[in-house]
Design a protein around this motif. Structure first.
Motif: not given
Lengths: 522, 161
Positions: B34-40, B50-53, B55-59
């Motif tokens: 999730a972190a990699i995807a968000a940063v990308a 990125a923030g939304a992603l 949050v979704a990853g965390l969820g």
């Protein structure tokens, strides 16, 4: 065959890596052969033809503006490429030699990197004789040897008669017979690959192919696309759309029909003693042998109009043949078992690959009414069933499809149920085979029925019976015992078996001719 | 209990330790991906996406961590006379039957987290890529024993391809 003592010395005296099977005694010089001397010309010609066609297409109006380099440069480039292909063809021809005799099947190729390939006779899965158009003009053919690996080795080009003779010899050897080395070239017809001794099973006349092509759903999809485009264009008052969309649509339709017809022209499924064979093609003739043991699954399909005409098409999935063919025109092997045929022809074709199974007697049970919540369109047509040899699943709303998988080809079975189907009391069944393209599955099955039948289904996976692709022997008490032992509890199934054994009259003869240990090549 | 996905057989469950391993695995792999995807996405598009992603990853990670216990308890496998049954799934239930005779090979794998807890994963390979015969989270000795048992039975019951 010419006795070539290898004056130039390209041939290694004995390829060390591959020759450890034969004793190291100094053998007399082998009779090696080269492909036909016309080979380089034809290779150059094939490249030339391909270039001319692909460049010629660019000149056709297709609604797009495209700038092309001047004609002289194109012609020069084409000539240079064709010449290069010819030279490359000459070098590869010069360095290609092969031996097919009683002891070995060996192909030596390569100018810089020498490669000597030796194939064990009993590993030969299928042999195809392919005649591309250019080769066909000169009566030459390409021999493709399928040993079950990804890559098939090709010998090109040989004279047609020689190719057929070698094919027959290799297929005989593949079944374990010690045949005489093929030195004679049998006289062959130019149009088909048929012998007097061959038993013709299915023949599809060209008019059926044309009829099937213009009534297929793919044809109507192209028409629909063009009509929509033109309709939208006319609605906004752009008259030029009529031309811009009309020409590609019409040429697309012609291309589609001619692909379907030329590729499958004179389609003949026949049986010789070494197995089944399909020969087809108008401009390029292909004669491929069908390794019945390697067929994983079959799919019947029927376009909407075909239902009125009673036509069906059969695609099969064979290990190592890659994706199910969608381009009928491509020369070489295709996975089409029947391009278009009547129900009776479907029966004959399927009985040829799986003599033991009869899909017409498999009882199909429809999906329950509530399955329409999940499958609103195809719901009323979902069916599935099985007998002791086959699993059959029916799908499709407009285009009807039947997937047929023999139990002996199923690697594993899976029952799945999602949240919704659990609510509805439904389940899905998946039948995994070694192929990936015809993914046999039954959707929207009543969960209660699955529960009832799952033990039986799983037990059918590991029957130690004879293979579904082996014909019934004439009288074999062991077999009937085995069949009785594996028969399903239903009493009506036993009656069905008796009927089937009764039908197996003509198969019995062939079973006597065949040896008990049929190798994996048919 | 006999129902559609657990027919009468001697069902084996996964060890409780595997719940922890699965939670840890979900935490590490999901968070990292999730972190990699968000940063990308942040660099390529917009940091709001990125923030939304993230949050979704965390969820999704949290959901997997919470559900890990229940998921592991749904997993079961049964060695029957002629085939191996594997069942699992919370929402999508599935039951796979693989005859021993169809097995080509059996692999035992263990990643870093698995190894730290002394667990391993057994994979059954058939000629079909869809079979997906995985049994995760077995104790290493059990996994090796299961592999040897499966191979022995497979050889005894080999079916033609």
């Amino acid at each position: 065959m010419t006795a070539d003592p290898d004056p130039v010395g390209f041939l290694p005296p004995d390829a060390p890596a591959t020759d450890d099977v034969t004793p190291p005694t100094p053998t007399p010089m082998k009779l090696t052969e080269r492909p036909h001397p016309l080979t380089p010309f034809i290779r150059g010609w094939v490249v030339l033809l391909a270039l001319v066609i692909s460049i010629g297409r660019e000149f056709l109006p297709n609604g797009e503006e495209r700038t092309l380099p001047p004609l002289e440069i194109i012609l020069l480039g084409v000539a240079a490429l064709a010449l290069a292909a010819g030279v490359a063809g000459y070098i590869s021809w010069r360095f290609t030699r092969f031996v097919i005799d009683a002891d070995e099947l060996r192909i030596d190729t390569g100018a810089i990197f020498r490669r000597s390939m030796r194939v064990a006779f009993d590993k030969v899965q299928a042999i195809d004789v392919v005649q591309p158009f250019a080769a066909r003009i000169f009566g030459l053919a390409e021999l493709q040897i399928d040993v079950g690996s990804q890559e098939r080795s090709k010998l090109r080009y040989l004279s047609l008669g020689r190719a057929y003779a070698l094919r027959d010899y290799l297929l005989t050897r593949a079944r374990g017979y010690q045949a005489e080395a093929a030195t004679t070239t049998s006289s062959v017809s130019v149009l088909t690959d048929l012998h007097e001794t061959d038993e013709v099973l299915v023949q599809v006349p060209p008019q059926t192919l044309v009829l099937a092509a213009v009534t297929s759903h793919e044809f109507w999809l192209i028409v629909l696309g063009g009509v929509l485009f033109v309709g939208v264009g006319l609605a906004v008052g752009q008259w030029w759309v009529l031309l811009a969309a009309g020409i590609p649509t019409i040429s697309g339709l012609f291309g589609f029909v001619s692909r379907r017809v030329t590729g499958q022209f004179n389609y003949t499924l026949s049986r010789r003693e070494h197995g089944l064979r399909i020969s087809r093609g108008l401009t390029s003739l292909t004669s491929q042998s069908l390794p019945a043991r390697r067929i994983q699954a079959a799919q019947l399909s029927q376009s909407p109009v075909w239902r009125l005409l009673g036509l069906y098409r059969i695609d099969i999935e064979v290990i190592g043949w890659g994706a199910v063919t969608d381009n009928e025109d491509a020369s070489g092997v295709s996975t089409i078992l029947l391009p278009a045929g009547t129900f009776e022809q479907v029966r004959v074709a399927l009985a040829a690959i799986w003599p033991r199974a009869d899909f017409t007697t498999v009882e199909l049970s429809p999906a329950p009414q509530r399955a329409r919540w999940l499958h609103p369109f195809s719901g009323p047509f979902l069916r599935w069933g099985h007998d002791q040899y086959l699993v059959v699943a029916q799908h499709g709303w407009l285009v009807r499809r039947w997937q047929l998988v023999p139990h002996t080809r199923v690697q594993s079975v899976r029952i799945t149920q999602g949240l919704l189907s659990r609510r509805l009391g439904l389940a899905d069944l998946e039948f995994h085979t070694a192929g990936m393209h015809i993914a046999a599955h039954a959707s929207g099955v009543d969960a209660g029925v699955v529960l009832e039948r799952q033990t039986e289904l799983m037990a059918l996976l590991h029957l130690h019976g004879p293979d579904v692709s082996e014909p019934f022997p004439a009288t074999n008490p062991d077999l009937s015992e085995a069949q009785a032992a594996i028969a399903t509890p239903d009493s009506d199934k036993s009656g069905l078996e008796g009927e089937r054994r009764g039908q197996a009259g003509p198969d019995a003869l062939r079973a006597d001719q065949a040896e008990a240990t049929i190798s994996s090549t048919e | 209990m006999t129902d559609l996905f657990t027919p009468a057989a001697h069902w084996q469950r996964l060890p409780d330790r595997y719940v922890t391993v699965r939670r840890l695995g979900a935490l590490t792999y999901n968070l990292i991906s999730a972190a990699i995807a968000a940063v990308a996405v942040g660099f390529l598009l917009d940091w709001r996406w990125a923030g939304a992603l993230a949050v979704a990853g965390l969820g999704w990670t949290g959901w997997r961590v919470i559900r890990a216990g229940r998921w592991v308890r749904t997993f079961g496998y049964a060695e029957r006379d002629e085939d191996l049954l594997i069942t699992h799934g919370l929402w999508n239930n599935r039951l796979t039957a693989i005859p021993y005779g169809r097995m080509l090979s059996v692999n035992v794998e263990s990643g870093p987290i698995d190894r730290a807890w002394g667990l391993a994963r057994v994979e059954l390979v058939t000629a079909s890529v869809q079979s997906a015969g995985h049994i995760p989270g077995l104790q290493q000795e059990d996994a090796a024993a299961l592999r040897d048992r499966l191979i022995a039975t497979g050889e005894a019951q080999a079916l033609p391809l």
